[in-house]
Design an enzyme around this catalytic site. Structure first.
Site, PDB file in Angstrom:
ATOM      1  N   TYR A 203       7.803 -13.386  13.411  1.00  0.00           N
ATOM      2  CA  TYR A 203       7.204 -13.638  12.090  1.00  0.00           C
ATOM      3  C   TYR A 203       7.311 -15.140  11.841  1.00  0.00           C
ATOM      4  O   TYR A 203       8.382 -15.720  12.039  1.00  0.00           O
ATOM      5  CB  TYR A 203       7.984 -12.926  10.993  1.00  0.00           C
ATOM      6  N   PRO A 295       1.699  -5.016   4.742  1.00  0.00           N
ATOM      7  CA  PRO A 295       2.240  -4.704   6.066  1.00  0.00           C
ATOM      8  C   PRO A 295       3.399  -5.578   6.559  1.00  0.00           C
ATOM      9  O   PRO A 295       3.960  -5.319   7.616  1.00  0.00           O
ATOM     10  CB  PRO A 295       1.025  -4.858   6.991  1.00  0.00           C
ATOM     11  N   LYS A 299       6.189  -1.024   6.977  1.00  0.00           N
ATOM     12  CA  LYS A 299       6.704   0.221   6.390  1.00  0.00           C
ATOM     13  C   LYS A 299       5.673   1.322   6.153  1.00  0.00           C
ATOM     14  O   LYS A 299       6.050   2.475   5.935  1.00  0.00           O
ATOM     15  CB  LYS A 299       7.383  -0.087   5.038  1.00  0.00           C
ATOM     16  N   TYR A 385      14.796  -3.129   7.716  1.00  0.00           N
ATOM     17  CA  TYR A 385      13.710  -3.210   8.694  1.00  0.00           C
ATOM     18  C   TYR A 385      13.794  -2.045   9.680  1.00  0.00           C
ATOM     19  O   TYR A 385      12.785  -1.430  10.031  1.00  0.00           O
ATOM     20  CB  TYR A 385      13.795  -4.549   9.443  1.00  0.00           C
TER      21      TYR A 385
HETATM   22  P1  RFL Z   1      -4.351   7.151   7.038  1.00  0.00           P
HETATM   23  O1  RFL Z   1      -3.840   6.691   8.338  1.00  0.00           O
HETATM   24  O2  RFL Z   1      -5.247   6.258   6.267  1.00  0.00           O
HETATM   25  O3  RFL Z   1      -5.049   8.549   7.284  1.00  0.00           O
HETATM   26  C1  RFL Z   1      -5.851   9.159   6.298  1.00  0.00           C
HETATM   27  C2  RFL Z   1      -6.870  10.031   6.991  1.00  0.00           C
HETATM   28  O4  RFL Z   1      -7.628  10.745   6.035  1.00  0.00           O
HETATM   29  C3  RFL Z   1      -8.995  10.728   6.411  1.00  0.00           C
HETATM   30  N1  RFL Z   1      -9.795  10.977   5.196  1.00  0.00           N
HETATM   31  C4  RFL Z   1     -10.435  12.149   4.956  1.00  0.00           C
HETATM   32  N2  RFL Z   1     -10.508  13.284   5.657  1.00  0.00           N
HETATM   33  C5  RFL Z   1     -11.248  14.312   5.139  1.00  0.00           C
HETATM   34  N3  RFL Z   1     -11.913  14.216   3.935  1.00  0.00           N
HETATM   35  C6  RFL Z   1     -11.848  13.072   3.208  1.00  0.00           C
HETATM   36  N4  RFL Z   1     -12.491  13.001   2.049  1.00  0.00           N
HETATM   37  C7  RFL Z   1     -11.086  11.983   3.701  1.00  0.00           C
HETATM   38  N5  RFL Z   1     -10.812  10.731   3.251  1.00  0.00           N
HETATM   39  C8  RFL Z   1     -10.049  10.138   4.162  1.00  0.00           C
HETATM   40  C9  RFL Z   1      -9.165   9.343   7.016  1.00  0.00           C
HETATM   41  O5  RFL Z   1     -10.322   9.270   7.859  1.00  0.00           O
HETATM   42  C10 RFL Z   1      -7.872   9.200   7.793  1.00  0.00           C
HETATM   43  O6  RFL Z   1      -7.972   9.693   9.104  1.00  0.00           O
HETATM   44  O7  RFL Z   1      -3.140   7.516   6.032  1.00  0.00           O
HETATM   45  P2  RFL Z   1      -1.649   8.058   6.344  1.00  0.00           P
HETATM   46  O8  RFL Z   1      -1.655   9.232   7.257  1.00  0.00           O
HETATM   47  O9  RFL Z   1      -1.014   8.157   5.014  1.00  0.00           O
HETATM   48  O10 RFL Z   1      -0.954   6.883   7.168  1.00  0.00           O
HETATM   49  C11 RFL Z   1      -0.653   5.652   6.571  1.00  0.00           C
HETATM   50  C12 RFL Z   1      -0.731   4.536   7.608  1.00  0.00           C
HETATM   51  O11 RFL Z   1      -1.983   4.624   8.268  1.00  0.00           O
HETATM   52  C13 RFL Z   1      -0.576   3.138   7.009  1.00  0.00           C
HETATM   53  O12 RFL Z   1       0.411   3.141   6.002  1.00  0.00           O
HETATM   54  C14 RFL Z   1      -0.173   2.100   8.081  1.00  0.00           C
HETATM   55  O13 RFL Z   1      -1.219   1.887   8.997  1.00  0.00           O
HETATM   56  C15 RFL Z   1       0.220   0.787   7.426  1.00  0.00           C
HETATM   57  N6  RFL Z   1       0.562  -0.259   8.404  1.00  0.00           N
HETATM   58  C16 RFL Z   1       1.810  -0.294   9.023  1.00  0.00           C
HETATM   59  N7  RFL Z   1       2.714   0.690   8.820  1.00  0.00           N
HETATM   60  C17 RFL Z   1       3.900   0.706   9.498  1.00  0.00           C
HETATM   61  O14 RFL Z   1       4.726   1.610   9.278  1.00  0.00           O
HETATM   62  N8  RFL Z   1       4.235  -0.245  10.441  1.00  0.00           N
HETATM   63  C18 RFL Z   1       3.375  -1.274  10.721  1.00  0.00           C
HETATM   64  O15 RFL Z   1       3.678  -2.059  11.618  1.00  0.00           O
HETATM   65  C19 RFL Z   1       2.131  -1.343   9.976  1.00  0.00           C
HETATM   66  N9  RFL Z   1       1.240  -2.311  10.226  1.00  0.00           N
HETATM   67  C20 RFL Z   1      -0.374  -1.242   8.711  1.00  0.00           C
HETATM   68  C21 RFL Z   1      -0.005  -2.282   9.626  1.00  0.00           C
HETATM   69  C22 RFL Z   1      -1.650  -1.229   8.166  1.00  0.00           C
HETATM   70  C23 RFL Z   1      -2.546  -2.210   8.498  1.00  0.00           C
HETATM   71  N10 RFL Z   1      -3.844  -2.092   7.944  1.00  0.00           N
HETATM   72  C24 RFL Z   1      -5.025  -2.189   8.707  1.00  0.00           C
HETATM   73  C25 RFL Z   1      -3.993  -1.529   6.614  1.00  0.00           C
HETATM   74  C26 RFL Z   1      -0.875  -3.284   9.942  1.00  0.00           C
HETATM   75  C27 RFL Z   1      -2.156  -3.283   9.355  1.00  0.00           C
HETATM   76  C28 RFL Z   1      -3.055  -4.428   9.676  1.00  0.00           C
HETATM   77  C1  PHB Z   2       2.067  -4.498  14.417  1.00  0.00           C
HETATM   78  O1  PHB Z   2       2.607  -4.507  15.545  1.00  0.00           O
HETATM   79  O2  PHB Z   2       0.907  -4.155  14.251  1.00  0.00           O
HETATM   80  C2  PHB Z   2       2.856  -4.936  13.236  1.00  0.00           C
HETATM   81  C3  PHB Z   2       4.180  -5.313  13.396  1.00  0.00           C
HETATM   82  C4  PHB Z   2       4.919  -5.730  12.294  1.00  0.00           C
HETATM   83  C5  PHB Z   2       4.339  -5.742  11.034  1.00  0.00           C
HETATM   84  C6  PHB Z   2       3.020  -5.359  10.871  1.00  0.00           C
HETATM   85  C7  PHB Z   2       2.277  -4.956  11.972  1.00  0.00           C
HETATM   86  O3  PHB Z   2       5.069  -6.162   9.970  1.00  0.00           O
END
Ligand code: RFL
Ligand code: PHB
Length: 391
Positions: A203, A295, A299, A385
């Site tokens: 980071y 992010p 978490k 973390y």
């Molecule tokens: P999701 O993954 O958004 O899944 C929701 C699903 O619902 C579908 N859906 C529908 N299906 C049927 N009918 C409808 N009307 C619907 N509307 C939506 C969608 O298509 C989808 O498949 O939610 P969920 O399961 O709650 O999971 C949450 C996580 O995806 C999210 O919190 C993480 O990706 C956040 N996040 C990170 N979390 C971590 O724990 N560690 C990380 O390192 C981390 N890095 C990140 C991240 C999120 C990022 N972005 C792009 C937001 C890094 C990034 C860049």
């Molecule tokens: C990742 O690997 O995508 C990643 C790692 C750490 C973060 C967010 C995303 O805080």
């Protein structure tokens, strides 16, 4: 209209919906997962990568840990860089020996999809839920449109695992409290075919903005840059991306990044959202449907998986033992943990992104220096973390 009946209708096949399906399946509770996207889409959507210690154990316990344990990368520390110097935080040493696992979110989803399809339990892709009704009755139903036409699923409970812009979120009554914060920056994320330059995440806080170096395998790097909220991908050529990553991650003595073809790119706004309560009648929200964290603390996925750990046991108590107490306290129990994650994500975000305001910048720099030089401060950071959702 095709009519189906189940005990729990799960909206969304992200990490939350898929793990909930797996946990209920293992306890003999009927459920149907409805997902608006295709299988290919959900298995390729690149997002999170860091899995907490207790959450990795949960996935293993649920029977979904085999590939994660064999190809996931086990990390015992992270590095924080600022003022051209790197400081290693020995996570495991400070957090009772616990490591984190770096394993892509889409791989977690892929493993859970494979298990569900193998067991023959219902999982409907390309099936968009359009309406939730009867949520205050004992027989709620879910209306969906599939490629074969409309479907109605009548059930005992609905699990809203459909992310932050989903139908479940919109079905919450106006009395639901919604706490929100929008941060004044976004993240530009890339996945690149480039050999990782460090074995641990880095980071960086630089006067040009935030940068994060992460990885997915011995040949694929995942990198992020803090950018302005109105910036678009068109403004960021490959050269400009690599130049900024090199500048922001540079230290006096360490190499910065290895460059390579960019396989995927996207810009994500940084925001926090908490809905309170996470329940309305027979609808229970889990994961991003109920809360968003920026992010920086890694978490989001961990919170989503921890919510369904609670929700699955509450459904089991209700169906098996006619005990509603865990369902009645679900929201309250989750929200305590959710606010801890919001606090930690907010702390990491403010500390690692340079502020416009000079005073704020000074305060956050002091906080960052303390986080890397004081054992007490780095221990708190490490414990949160590595395992916030199981503390
Ligand atoms: P999701 O993954 O958004 O899944 C929701 C699903 O619902 C579908 N859906 C529908 N299906 C049927 N009918 C409808 N009307 C619907 N509307 C939506 C969608 O298509 C989808 O498949 O939610 P969920 O399961 O709650 O999971 C949450 C996580 O995806 C999210 O919190 C993480 O990706 C956040 N996040 C990170 N979390 C971590 O724990 N560690 C990380 O390192 C981390 N890095 C990140 C991240 C999120 C990022 N972005 C792009 C937001 C890094 C990034 C860049
Ligand atoms: C990742 O690997 O995508 C990643 C790692 C750490 C973060 C967010 C995303 O805080």
């Amino acid at each position: 209209m095709k009519e189906l009946r189940t005990q729990v209708a799960i909206v969304g096949a992200g990490p939350a919906g898929m793990l909930l399906g797996q946990l209920l399946d293992r306890d003999g509770i009927d459920c149907i997962v409805l997902e608006r996207r295709s299988r290919d889409y959900v298995e390729k959507r690149v997002r999170a990568g860091v899995i907490e210690y207790g959450i990795a154990n949960l996935l293993e316990w649920a029977g979904a840990g085999e590939r994660m344990r064999s190809v996931g990368l086990v990390h015992h520390g992270v590095e924080i860089r600022f003022e051209r110097r790197g400081y290693r935080i020995p996570l495991s040493e400070l957090a009772d020996g616990k490591p984190i696992t770096v394993y892509g979110q889409q791989e977690v989803v892929k493993d859970l999809v494979a298990l569900r399809l193998e067991s023959g339990a219902p999982l409907l892709f390309d099936c968009e839920v359009t309406e939730l009704s009867g949520l205050e009755s004992e027989t709620p139903s879910v209306l969906a449109m599939s490629s074969d036409g409309p479907i109605r699923v009548t059930c005992d409970y609905v699990a809203g695992c459909d992310g932050s812009f989903g139908v479940a979120n919109r079905a919450m009554p106006a009395s639901t409290k919604r706490y929100e914060r929008n941060f004044p920056f976004s993240w530009l994320g890339i996945l690149a075919e480039a050999k990782p330059v460090s074995e641990e995440l880095i980071y960086a806080r630089h006067e040009n903005g935030f940068a994060l170096y992460s990885l997915r395998s011995p040949t694929v790097s995942r990198l992020y840059l803090g950018v302005g909220t109105t910036e678009t991908l068109e403004e960021w050529s490959d050269d400009r991306i690599w130049h900024e990553l090199n500048t922001r991650l540079a230290t006096e003595e360490r190499p910065t990044v290895n460059e390579g073809p960019i396989l995927e790119r996207g810009i994500t706004a940084m925001r926090s959202v908490v809905l309170d309560p996470m329940r309305h009648g027979s609808l229970f929200l889990a994961g991003d449907a109920a809360h968003i964290v920026p992010p920086t603390g890694a978490k989001g996925m961990n919170l989503a998986l921890a919510d369904v750990r609670e929700l699955a046991s509450a459904f089991v108590a209700s169906f098996r033992h006619r005990d509603q107490s865990l369902l009645d306290t679900y929201s309250e129990r989750c929200l305590e943990r959710v606010w801890r994650a919001e606090e930690f994500s907010n702390y990491m975000t403010q500390m690692l992104h340079p502020a416009q305001d000079g005073f704020e910048n000074g305060v956050q720099s002091a906080r960052l220096r303390q986080a890397v030089t004081s054992r007490e401060a780095s221990s708190v950071l490490a414990r949160n973390y590595v395992d916030l959702n199981s503390l």
